[in-house]
Scaffold this motif. Structure first.
Motif, mmCIF file in Angstrom:
data_model
loop_
_atom_site.group_PDB
_atom_site.id
_atom_site.type_symbol
_atom_site.label_atom_id
_atom_site.label_comp_id
_atom_site.label_asym_id
_atom_site.label_seq_id
_atom_site.Cartn_x
_atom_site.Cartn_y
_atom_site.Cartn_z
ATOM 1 N N THR A 45 -39.517 -23.915 32.663
ATOM 2 C CA THR A 45 -39.165 -25.095 32.416
ATOM 3 C C THR A 45 -37.839 -24.813 31.861
ATOM 4 O O THR A 45 -37.441 -24.147 31.283
ATOM 5 N N SER A 46 -36.932 -25.898 32.382
ATOM 6 C CA SER A 46 -35.501 -26.011 32.019
ATOM 7 C C SER A 46 -35.086 -27.518 32.006
ATOM 8 O O SER A 46 -35.811 -28.257 32.565
ATOM 9 N N VAL A 47 -33.917 -27.599 31.573
ATOM 10 C CA VAL A 47 -33.317 -28.941 31.554
ATOM 11 C C VAL A 47 -31.863 -28.706 31.382
ATOM 12 O O VAL A 47 -31.333 -27.601 31.023
ATOM 13 N N ARG A 48 -31.136 -29.461 32.335
ATOM 14 C CA ARG A 48 -29.592 -29.117 32.477
ATOM 15 C C ARG A 48 -29.073 -30.576 32.531
ATOM 16 O O ARG A 48 -29.489 -31.772 32.743
ATOM 17 N N CYS A 49 -27.530 -30.516 32.044
ATOM 18 C CA CYS A 49 -26.754 -31.715 32.298
ATOM 19 C C CYS A 49 -25.404 -31.218 32.780
ATOM 20 O O CYS A 49 -24.946 -30.083 32.441
ATOM 21 N N GLN A 50 -24.544 -32.306 33.407
ATOM 22 C CA GLN A 50 -23.193 -31.798 33.466
ATOM 23 C C GLN A 50 -22.264 -32.432 32.420
ATOM 24 O O GLN A 50 -22.544 -33.207 31.762
ATOM 25 N N THR A 51 -21.285 -31.683 32.087
ATOM 26 C CA THR A 51 -20.185 -31.977 31.266
ATOM 27 C C THR A 51 -19.240 -32.764 31.948
ATOM 28 O O THR A 51 -19.502 -33.175 32.849
ATOM 29 N N THR A 52 -18.232 -33.211 30.988
ATOM 30 C CA THR A 52 -17.172 -34.156 31.677
ATOM 31 C C THR A 52 -16.303 -33.290 32.491
ATOM 32 O O THR A 52 -15.485 -33.748 33.391
ATOM 33 N N SER A 53 -16.323 -32.021 32.760
ATOM 34 C CA SER A 53 -15.569 -30.860 33.405
ATOM 35 C C SER A 53 -16.672 -30.246 34.571
ATOM 36 O O SER A 53 -16.970 -29.356 34.712
ATOM 37 N N ALA A 54 -17.122 -31.369 35.141
ATOM 38 C CA ALA A 54 -18.330 -30.985 36.347
ATOM 39 C C ALA A 54 -17.734 -29.953 37.332
ATOM 40 O O ALA A 54 -18.693 -29.240 37.934
ATOM 41 N N ASP A 79 -22.272 -33.415 25.724
ATOM 42 C CA ASP A 79 -21.464 -34.315 24.982
ATOM 43 C C ASP A 79 -20.268 -34.067 24.182
ATOM 44 O O ASP A 79 -19.218 -34.855 23.974
ATOM 45 N N ASP A 80 -20.300 -32.650 23.989
ATOM 46 C CA ASP A 80 -18.953 -32.176 23.151
ATOM 47 C C ASP A 80 -17.704 -31.639 23.946
ATOM 48 O O ASP A 80 -17.977 -31.310 25.231
ATOM 49 N N ALA A 81 -16.560 -32.004 23.564
ATOM 50 C CA ALA A 81 -15.211 -31.880 24.128
ATOM 51 C C ALA A 81 -15.013 -30.482 24.063
ATOM 52 O O ALA A 81 -14.393 -30.187 25.321
ATOM 53 N N VAL A 82 -15.224 -29.639 23.297
ATOM 54 C CA VAL A 82 -15.187 -28.210 22.962
ATOM 55 C C VAL A 82 -15.742 -27.684 24.308
ATOM 56 O O VAL A 82 -15.150 -26.761 25.105
ATOM 57 N N VAL A 83 -16.988 -27.802 24.265
ATOM 58 C CA VAL A 83 -17.977 -27.418 25.310
ATOM 59 C C VAL A 83 -17.478 -27.662 26.664
ATOM 60 O O VAL A 83 -17.442 -26.945 27.542
ATOM 61 N N ALA A 84 -17.196 -28.955 26.951
ATOM 62 C CA ALA A 84 -16.429 -29.408 28.220
ATOM 63 C C ALA A 84 -15.360 -28.731 28.503
ATOM 64 O O ALA A 84 -14.906 -28.687 29.615
ATOM 65 N N LYS A 85 -14.684 -28.133 27.748
ATOM 66 C CA LYS A 85 -13.296 -27.378 27.846
ATOM 67 C C LYS A 85 -13.567 -26.147 28.762
ATOM 68 O O LYS A 85 -12.778 -25.400 29.202
ATOM 69 N N ASN A 252 -14.061 -16.533 20.402
ATOM 70 C CA ASN A 252 -14.214 -17.592 20.822
ATOM 71 C C ASN A 252 -14.627 -18.697 19.680
ATOM 72 O O ASN A 252 -15.675 -19.319 19.608
ATOM 73 N N THR A 253 -13.775 -18.731 18.613
ATOM 74 C CA THR A 253 -14.125 -19.326 17.436
ATOM 75 C C THR A 253 -14.036 -20.983 17.547
ATOM 76 O O THR A 253 -14.643 -21.495 16.833
ATOM 77 N N ASP A 254 -13.324 -21.646 18.536
ATOM 78 C CA ASP A 254 -13.329 -23.075 18.850
ATOM 79 C C ASP A 254 -14.855 -23.459 19.296
ATOM 80 O O ASP A 254 -15.512 -24.192 18.590
ATOM 81 N N LEU A 255 -15.346 -22.658 20.307
ATOM 82 C CA LEU A 255 -16.762 -22.800 20.412
ATOM 83 C C LEU A 255 -17.679 -22.462 19.416
ATOM 84 O O LEU A 255 -18.584 -23.298 19.333
ATOM 85 N N LEU A 256 -17.666 -21.468 18.480
ATOM 86 C CA LEU A 256 -18.418 -20.957 17.612
ATOM 87 C C LEU A 256 -18.530 -22.146 16.562
ATOM 88 O O LEU A 256 -19.404 -22.613 16.374
ATOM 89 N N CYS A 257 -17.414 -22.726 16.220
ATOM 90 C CA CYS A 257 -17.302 -23.647 15.323
ATOM 91 C C CYS A 257 -18.036 -25.382 15.837
ATOM 92 O O CYS A 257 -18.537 -25.807 15.046
ATOM 93 N N ALA A 258 -17.871 -25.406 17.113
ATOM 94 C CA ALA A 258 -18.170 -26.598 17.602
ATOM 95 C C ALA A 258 -19.546 -26.418 17.558
ATOM 96 O O ALA A 258 -20.243 -27.534 17.302
ATOM 97 N N VAL A 259 -20.103 -25.318 18.180
ATOM 98 C CA VAL A 259 -21.562 -25.269 18.159
ATOM 99 C C VAL A 259 -22.362 -25.295 16.866
ATOM 100 O O VAL A 259 -23.455 -25.695 16.710
ATOM 101 N N GLN A 260 -21.735 -24.645 15.647
ATOM 102 C CA GLN A 260 -22.185 -24.708 14.611
ATOM 103 C C GLN A 260 -22.161 -26.068 14.050
ATOM 104 O O GLN A 260 -23.432 -26.599 13.306
#
Length: 296
Positions: A45-54, A79-85, A252-260
């Motif tokens: 089982t899994s679920v997936r989605c595309q970011t804005t940087s497909a 939906d997060d901008a940092v993740v999409a980068k 990768n502190t940008d991702l760390l802080c965004a995820v937190q």
């Protein structure tokens, strides 16, 4: 002549054992993910989605042990901008068994994983794969739970009882702690009537239907709909809760802080009284991140 045959037989056995060892070594190396090879699916089982940087080929792999959380986690990450980068896709796997978590931890497959601290420690995943704790959930207490009486922590009490435990050696409240208690009471496990379940929910079903007399688990307020809080007895307290871990092989502190931030907001929206109490471990100021959680 017999001596020659014996030497020949020994040589044949050694050769066969060598071939088997070589086969297992080869199979292990073939099954291990390398680089950009396809990641094995340990749960169906899994679920997936595309970011804005497909167009970005990088995939953020997430693992949760709870199906109901998978969609929410996936959506907020996408939906997060940092993740999409950094990623073009988010894929979240879920599995209700500890063995599923072990499969992901054993090979460091997930970039972000919700897991028990004792499993992380058992696989030394924080050292091997550079996992860092991002947020954590409260400590809890393990109980012996009955539907008809308050359990007694006495040897004689357990000998004629049907007991429900979890079939996962890594589960503390459902397996490790009750077995430690039996050992301390000088009870031979073989003399007990034990039924093993695949999840804490299945344990509750066994107790509610009268299939067992006792179970070992944690207590949650929703349990009062089926059981009485007067019929629980603690066997261990201050058990560390689950944590979200992010793989941090680089700073990768940008991702760390965004995820937190995303996990903190998401957890506070959960209906579960356990999962909506969450603690952050990093202080983020927009440029750097400082660990402020408790050191082990």
């Amino acid at each position: 002549m017999n001596c020659v045959r014996l030497i020949s037989l020994k040589t044949t056995i050694v050769t066969v054992l060598f071939l088997f060892a070589s086969l297992f070594w080869w199979a292990g190396n073939v099954s291990a993910p390398r680089g950009n090879e396809q990641i094995p699916t340990f749960v169906d089982t899994s679920v997936r989605c595309q970011t804005t940087s497909a167009a970005n080929q990088n995939v953020l792999i997430v693992y949760v042990p709870i199906k109901s959380m998978a969609n929410d986690v996936t959506n907020v990450l996408c939906d997060d901008a940092v993740v999409a980068k950094q990623y073009g896709e988010v894929t979240t796997y879920w599995g209700s068994k500890s063995s599923d978590t072990i499969d992901f931890l054993g090979k460091g497959i997930a970039d972000l994983i919700l897991a028990k601290e004792n499993l992380m420690d058992a696989f030394m995943a924080q050292t091997t794969y550079s996992y860092k704790a991002v947020v954590g959930f409260p400590s809890y207490t393990a109980f012996i739970i009955s539907s008809k009486e308050k359990p007694k922590i006495e040897k004689q009490y357990f000998l004629d009882k049907r007991i429900g435990l979890l079939d996962y050696p890594t589960s503390r409240s459902g397996h490790i702690l009750p077995k430690q208690m039996f050992k301390q009471l000088d009870i031979n496990i073989d003399n007990l009537t034990i039924t093993y379940a695949s999840s804490h929910q299945e344990l509750r079903s066994l107790l509610a239907t009268g299939s067992v007399d006792l179970i070992s688990s944690y207590w949650q307020e929703s349990d009062q709909a089926l059981f009485s809080k007067n019929y629980i007895t603690p066997i261990s307290d201050n058990i560390s809760g689950s944590r979200w871990f992010l793989k941090m092989q680089s700073e990768n502190t940008d991702l760390l802080c965004a995820v937190q931030g995303l996990l903190m907001s998401l957890s506070k929206e959960q209906n579960s009284q356990y999962f909506n109490h969450v603690e952050s471990y990093w202080q983020c100021d927009g440029q750097s991140a400082l660990f402020v959680g408790k050191q082990k």
